[in-house]
Design a protein around this motif. Structure first.
Motif, PDB file in Angstrom:
ATOM      1  N   SER A  28       0.851  -1.195   0.000  1.00  0.00           N
ATOM      2  CA  SER A  28       0.000   0.000   0.000  1.00  0.00           C
ATOM      3  C   SER A  28       0.889   1.249   0.000  1.00  0.00           C
ATOM      4  N   GLY A  49      -2.928  -8.558   3.891  1.00  0.00           N
ATOM      5  CA  GLY A  49      -3.576  -7.361   3.367  1.00  0.00           C
ATOM      6  C   GLY A  49      -2.780  -6.094   3.594  1.00  0.00           C
ATOM      7  N   ASN A  50      -3.496  -4.963   3.642  1.00  0.00           N
ATOM      8  CA  ASN A  50      -2.873  -3.647   3.771  1.00  0.00           C
ATOM      9  C   ASN A  50      -3.049  -3.018   5.144  1.00  0.00           C
ATOM     10  N   ALA A  51      -3.496  -3.788   6.118  1.00  0.00           N
ATOM     11  CA  ALA A  51      -3.699  -3.251   7.462  1.00  0.00           C
ATOM     12  C   ALA A  51      -2.374  -2.750   8.034  1.00  0.00           C
ATOM     13  N   ASP A  67      -7.322  -6.242   7.342  1.00  0.00           N
ATOM     14  CA  ASP A  67      -7.805  -5.716   6.077  1.00  0.00           C
ATOM     15  C   ASP A  67      -8.961  -6.551   5.595  1.00  0.00           C
TER      16      ASP A  67
END
Length: 67
Positions: A28, A49-51, A67
Motif C-alpha cells: 500500500s 492485506g494492507n492493514a 484488512d
C-alpha cells in the motif's frame, strides 16, 4: 514472509507495555523500513492485506487491525 516486526521501541499505556512496529516489506503506502505505531502483541495486527498501525496509534488487548 511477515510484513512487520516488533522493534525494541516501547511505550507504556496504563499498565500495558506496547511495542513499536517496523515494516519488513512494502505494501500500500507503507515502505519497507517505515516505523509504525504501537501494538501489545503480534495478534493485534494482521500480517495479511494492507492493514497497518500508523504514527503513534496504539492497539492492545483484544483489539485487532485487519484488512
Amino acid at each position: 514472509m511477515t510484513k512487520f516486526e516488533i522493534t525494541e521501541g516501547t511505550a507504556k499505556f496504563g499498565d500495558v507495555i506496547l511495542h513499536r512496529i517496523k515494516a519488513t516489506m512494502a505494501f500500500s503506502n507503507v515502505k519497507k523500513g517505515d516505523l509504525g505505531g504501537f501494538i501489545e502483541k503480534g495478534d493485534n495486527l494482521s500480517q495479511g492485506g494492507n492493514a497497518w498501525v500508523s504514527d503513534n496509534a496504539r492497539v492492545f488487548g483484544n483489539a485487532r487491525v485487519s484488512d
